[in-house]
Design an enzyme around this catalytic site. Structure first.
Site, PDB file in Angstrom:
ATOM      1  N   LYS A 266      36.856  43.945  30.723  1.00 49.54           N
ATOM      2  CA  LYS A 266      37.763  43.518  31.959  1.00 49.54           C
ATOM      3  C   LYS A 266      37.134  43.380  33.261  1.00 49.54           C
ATOM      4  O   LYS A 266      36.942  44.895  33.679  1.00 49.54           O
ATOM      5  CB  LYS A 266      39.186  43.977  31.929  1.00 49.54           C
ATOM      6  CG  LYS A 266      40.073  43.649  33.092  1.00 49.54           C
ATOM      7  CD  LYS A 266      41.259  44.279  33.301  1.00 49.54           C
ATOM      8  CE  LYS A 266      42.190  43.964  34.640  1.00 49.54           C
ATOM      9  NZ  LYS A 266      43.332  44.820  34.617  1.00 49.54           N
ATOM     10  N   ASP A 271      42.227  43.456  42.253  1.00 54.41           N
ATOM     11  CA  ASP A 271      43.394  43.134  41.695  1.00 54.41           C
ATOM     12  C   ASP A 271      44.494  43.540  42.653  1.00 54.41           C
ATOM     13  O   ASP A 271      44.982  44.497  42.763  1.00 54.41           O
ATOM     14  CB  ASP A 271      43.857  43.782  40.227  1.00 54.41           C
ATOM     15  CG  ASP A 271      45.048  43.680  39.758  1.00 54.41           C
ATOM     16  OD1 ASP A 271      45.644  42.531  40.268  1.00 54.41           O
ATOM     17  OD2 ASP A 271      45.542  44.414  38.886  1.00 54.41           O
ATOM     18  N   LYS A 278      51.113  43.479  44.739  1.00 54.58           N
ATOM     19  CA  LYS A 278      51.234  45.003  44.484  1.00 54.58           C
ATOM     20  C   LYS A 278      51.615  45.400  45.772  1.00 54.58           C
ATOM     21  O   LYS A 278      51.287  44.973  46.901  1.00 54.58           O
ATOM     22  CB  LYS A 278      49.934  45.469  43.997  1.00 54.58           C
ATOM     23  CG  LYS A 278      49.526  45.306  42.875  1.00 54.58           C
ATOM     24  CD  LYS A 278      48.219  46.088  42.225  1.00 54.58           C
ATOM     25  CE  LYS A 278      47.589  45.833  40.883  1.00 54.58           C
ATOM     26  NZ  LYS A 278      48.551  46.390  39.849  1.00 54.58           N
ATOM     27  N   ASP A 289      39.112  47.733  39.179  1.00 60.70           N
ATOM     28  CA  ASP A 289      39.872  46.987  37.901  1.00 60.70           C
ATOM     29  C   ASP A 289      38.689  46.167  37.224  1.00 60.70           C
ATOM     30  O   ASP A 289      39.073  45.486  36.413  1.00 60.70           O
ATOM     31  CB  ASP A 289      40.843  46.176  38.477  1.00 60.70           C
ATOM     32  CG  ASP A 289      41.980  45.929  37.546  1.00 60.70           C
ATOM     33  OD1 ASP A 289      42.225  46.766  36.744  1.00 60.70           O
ATOM     34  OD2 ASP A 289      42.710  44.991  37.707  1.00 60.70           O
ATOM     35  N   ASP A 348      50.454  39.894  37.931  1.00 65.24           N
ATOM     36  CA  ASP A 348      49.797  41.038  38.121  1.00 65.24           C
ATOM     37  C   ASP A 348      49.336  41.522  36.636  1.00 65.24           C
ATOM     38  O   ASP A 348      48.645  42.315  36.496  1.00 65.24           O
ATOM     39  CB  ASP A 348      50.684  42.180  38.804  1.00 65.24           C
ATOM     40  CG  ASP A 348      49.852  43.299  39.132  1.00 65.24           C
ATOM     41  OD1 ASP A 348      48.819  43.254  39.205  1.00 65.24           O
ATOM     42  OD2 ASP A 348      50.576  44.373  39.581  1.00 65.24           O
ATOM     43  N   GLU A 350      47.091  40.312  34.837  1.00 58.71           N
ATOM     44  CA  GLU A 350      46.039  39.250  34.787  1.00 58.71           C
ATOM     45  C   GLU A 350      44.969  39.741  33.846  1.00 58.71           C
ATOM     46  O   GLU A 350      44.183  38.863  33.339  1.00 58.71           O
ATOM     47  CB  GLU A 350      45.544  39.317  36.194  1.00 58.71           C
ATOM     48  CG  GLU A 350      44.455  40.163  36.704  1.00 58.71           C
ATOM     49  CD  GLU A 350      44.780  41.570  36.718  1.00 58.71           C
ATOM     50  OE1 GLU A 350      46.107  41.752  36.741  1.00 58.71           O
ATOM     51  OE2 GLU A 350      44.190  42.557  36.748  1.00 58.71           O
ATOM     52  N   ARG A 352      44.874  40.767  30.906  1.00 64.78           N
ATOM     53  CA  ARG A 352      44.995  40.170  29.498  1.00 64.78           C
ATOM     54  C   ARG A 352      44.962  38.754  29.394  1.00 64.78           C
ATOM     55  O   ARG A 352      44.383  38.226  28.418  1.00 64.78           O
ATOM     56  CB  ARG A 352      46.549  40.767  28.799  1.00 64.78           C
ATOM     57  CG  ARG A 352      47.574  39.992  29.711  1.00 64.78           C
ATOM     58  CD  ARG A 352      48.991  40.567  29.421  1.00 64.78           C
ATOM     59  NE  ARG A 352      49.059  41.911  30.145  1.00 64.78           N
ATOM     60  CZ  ARG A 352      50.151  42.836  29.845  1.00 64.78           C
ATOM     61  NH1 ARG A 352      51.073  42.456  29.253  1.00 64.78           N
ATOM     62  NH2 ARG A 352      50.189  43.626  30.557  1.00 64.78           N
TER      63      ARG A 352
HETATM   64  N1  BES Z   1      44.913  46.780  36.827  1.00 61.79           N
HETATM   65  C1  BES Z   1      46.017  46.930  36.547  1.00 61.79           C
HETATM   66  C2  BES Z   1      46.519  48.181  35.806  1.00 61.79           C
HETATM   67  C3  BES Z   1      46.347  49.523  36.570  1.00 61.79           C
HETATM   68  C4  BES Z   1      47.524  49.815  37.478  1.00 61.79           C
HETATM   69  C5  BES Z   1      45.383  50.135  36.451  1.00 61.79           C
HETATM   70  C6  BES Z   1      47.373  51.044  38.147  1.00 61.79           C
HETATM   71  C7  BES Z   1      45.330  51.581  36.807  1.00 61.79           C
HETATM   72  C8  BES Z   1      46.293  51.972  37.688  1.00 61.79           C
HETATM   73  C9  BES Z   1      46.883  45.785  35.907  1.00 61.79           C
HETATM   74  O1  BES Z   1      46.412  44.593  36.100  1.00 61.79           O
HETATM   75  C10 BES Z   1      48.217  45.582  36.159  1.00 61.79           C
HETATM   76  O2  BES Z   1      48.550  45.332  37.069  1.00 61.79           O
HETATM   77  N2  BES Z   1      49.059  45.801  35.289  1.00 61.79           N
HETATM   78  C11 BES Z   1      50.588  45.615  35.386  1.00 61.79           C
HETATM   79  C12 BES Z   1      51.228  45.160  34.182  1.00 61.79           C
HETATM   80  C13 BES Z   1      52.516  44.869  34.366  1.00 61.79           C
HETATM   81  C14 BES Z   1      52.912  43.726  35.272  1.00 61.79           C
HETATM   82  C15 BES Z   1      53.224  44.226  32.964  1.00 61.79           C
HETATM   83  C16 BES Z   1      51.038  47.282  35.569  1.00 61.79           C
HETATM   84  O3  BES Z   1      50.389  48.089  34.598  1.00 61.79           O
HETATM   85  O4  BES Z   1      51.836  47.519  36.226  1.00 61.79           O
HETATM   86 ZN    ZN Z   2      44.500  44.384  36.780  1.00 68.61          ZN
HETATM   87 MN    MN Z   3      47.199  43.418  37.622  1.00 73.42          MN
END
Ligand code: BES
Ligand code: ZN
Ligand code: MN
Length: 494
Positions: A266, A271, A278, A289, A348, A350, A352
């Site tokens: 990825k 992000d 966020k 990210d 968010d 994104e 996947r």
């Molecule tokens: N890049 C983030 C995941 C992340 C968050 C990694 C904090 C490290 C620390 C990812 O893109 C994301 O935002 N995931 C969301 C998914 C949710 C919207 C289902 C998450 O983990 O909150």
């Molecule tokens: Zn992300």
């Molecule tokens: Mn995200």
């Protein structure tokens, strides 16, 4: 900066270097090298043990100067903790602490005798490899975005020899290869997102290909993605002025007809969350990210440097997730390259979305196994903390291979289930799949989402959201899981 490593067969008292490193256990147990130094110096170490100045606690260090009968003017005494609890992790910790001391001294070289200490369950080659990788990691310093400093006149720590039999020499080559990949991943990971854009990552991959014979690189542009129907990747990228790139690297170290191993990482260069934006606190961490991308590129570099005898393809979808007038909206439905449609309920989620098109694309290389790495979910950090990467796969053999590679390198992963029971959390009334799975088991439902795009292939997913970087102002990319990936590939060679 990279330390130059070598092996030494010199006795500790006579090594003609500015510093040597020896270990002591708690409860006043000296390692062989420490006992020898103690003996030659008329009991200098034992006196300090008796006075309590040296206690041997795991991770402690003491710097001794000018011991009589010892050629090296400095001796670093590293605590190894209780002898009966001594293991690989404590050994690595001791190597780390020793390196921390060494890099602060006005010296350019040293000999470490820690590698002579018996580590239960591990051999001498393992000790040398682990010591070198730990030292190199500890010596790393981020400098890319500081005003260039004049070179200091005091010597800088640049060379370390390990006391070990000559038979351990191949372990040094392995360590150098792994360390180069880790360094690459850390440097790329640490760069700020205004520099480390998708185009920057693509340029790095192209440079890697130019510098290494036998490596080819292809970068797909937006038009190519559109032609291939990568609606999910394009949907994430459309809110940013930084165009997405799909980077493809190939290494052919195996036989002509061997199906390649595939790594997919990825590469979200920043992000923000997109329209599902966020909170601002901590958002700066989302420059990391793209650490999945950095780790597969780093592992690829290691594989090439080590000339691994296998075919390898590395695919990196790189994009920036931004809000804006062109950004995708929650409830948009996109069509993926696989033909399956996805309702973007949260912009968010994104990672996947960019990965699913990359996972479909990589199948054209007919890989025998696909492994993806991604900073995919906060839920994985909640589940496993910052110590283990989350491993998801339906393939027990593959799981065991990857878990073993993590144990061997202390770059550990822990398996989470990918049972079909979770799949229905991705149901929606408006598309084949929703891009979020509700509040429970967030790491697993993200894995389930990816699994819809890898049907018929041996595939594993590593969620590295907790392990890819250390948090805090001075927190830095760790280079994980490069050691795990490279070990796994080394173990797969024909
Ligand atoms: N890049 C983030 C995941 C992340 C968050 C990694 C904090 C490290 C620390 C990812 O893109 C994301 O935002 N995931 C969301 C998914 C949710 C919207 C289902 C998450 O983990 O909150
Ligand atoms: Zn992300
Ligand atoms: Mn995200």
């Amino acid at each position: 900066m990279t330390i130059k490593f070598s092996l030494s067969d010199q006795a500790p008292e006579s090594a003609p270097v500015p510093c040597i490193v020896v270990g002591v256990f708690e409860e006043r147990v000296l390692t062989a090298a420490a006992a020898r130094v103690d003996d030659k110096s008329g009991g200098a170490i034992k006196r300090l043990l008796e006075s309590g100045d040296v206690a041997g606690k795991s991770g402690s260090t003491q710097l001794l100067f000018g011991l009589a009968g010892v050629a090296a003017p400095r001796v670093v005494v590293v605590g190894l903790g209780e002898q009966k609890k001594f293991d690989g992790a404590r050994f690595a910790r001791a190597c780390n602490e020793a390196a921390r001391v060494l890099k602060g001294l006005p010296i350019d070289s040293a000999v470490s005798y820690l590698t002579e200490v018996d580590v239960p369950g591990r051999d001498a080659a393992w000790a040398v490899r682990t010591a070198a990788i730990a030292t190199d990691a500890q010596a790393y310093k981020y400098t890319a975005t500081f005003k260039p400093r004049e070179k200091s006149k005091t010597p800088e720590f640049a060379a370390l020899a390990f006391a070990a039999p000559a038979a351990a020499a191949p372990a040094l080559l392995t360590a150098n290869g792994v360390a180069a990949g880790v360094l690459f991943a850390r440097e790329l990971g640490n760069l700020p997102p205004n520099i480390c854009t998708p185009a920057h990552i693509a340029a790095q991959a192209q440079k890697l290909a130019q510098e290494h014979p036998g490596v080819s690189c292809e970068v797909l542009e937006e038009e190519d993605m559109a032609r291939l129907g990568m609606g999910a990747l394009l949907g994430v990228a459309q809110g940013s002025v930084n165009a997405p790139k799909l980077i493809v690297l190939q290494w052919r170290g195996g036989a002509e007809n061997d199906r390649p191993y595939a790594l997919v990482g990825k590469g979200v260069t920043f992000d923000t969350g997109g329209i599902s934006i966020k909170p601002s606190a901590g958002m700066e961490e989302m420059k990391f990210d793209m650490c999945g991308a950095a780790s597969v590129l780093g592992a690829f570099l290691s594989a090439v440097q080590l000339k691994l005898k296998l075919n390898l393809v590395c695919v990196v979808p790189a994009a920036e997730n931004m809000p804006g007038g062109k950004a995708q909206r929650p409830s948009d439905v996109v069509t993926t390259m696989s033909g399956q449609t996805v309702e973007v309920l949260n912009t968010d989620a994104e990672g996947r979305l960019i990965l699913c098109d990359a996972l479909t694309y990589v199948q054209k290389f007919k890989p025998q196994v696909i492994v993806d790495t991604a900073t995919l979910t906060g839920a994985c950090v909640v589940a496993l903390g910052k110590h283990a990467s989350g491993l998801m796969t339906k393939d027990d053999d593959l799981a065991n291979q990857l878990l073993a590679a993590g144990e061997a390198t202390l770059d550990r992963a822990w398996r989470l289930p990918l049972w079909d029971d979770y799949q229905s959390q991705l149901d929606t009334g408006y598309a084949d799949i929703a891009n979020i799975g509700g509040k429970y088991a967030g790491a697993i439902t993200a894995g389930c989402f990816l699994s819809r795009f890898t049907e018929g292939f041996r595939w594993a997913h590593l969620d590295i959201a907790g392990t890819a970087w250390e948090d805090g102002r001075k927190g830095s990319a760790t280079g994980r899981p490069v050691p795990l990936l490279v070990q796994w590939l080394m173990d797969r060679q024909g």
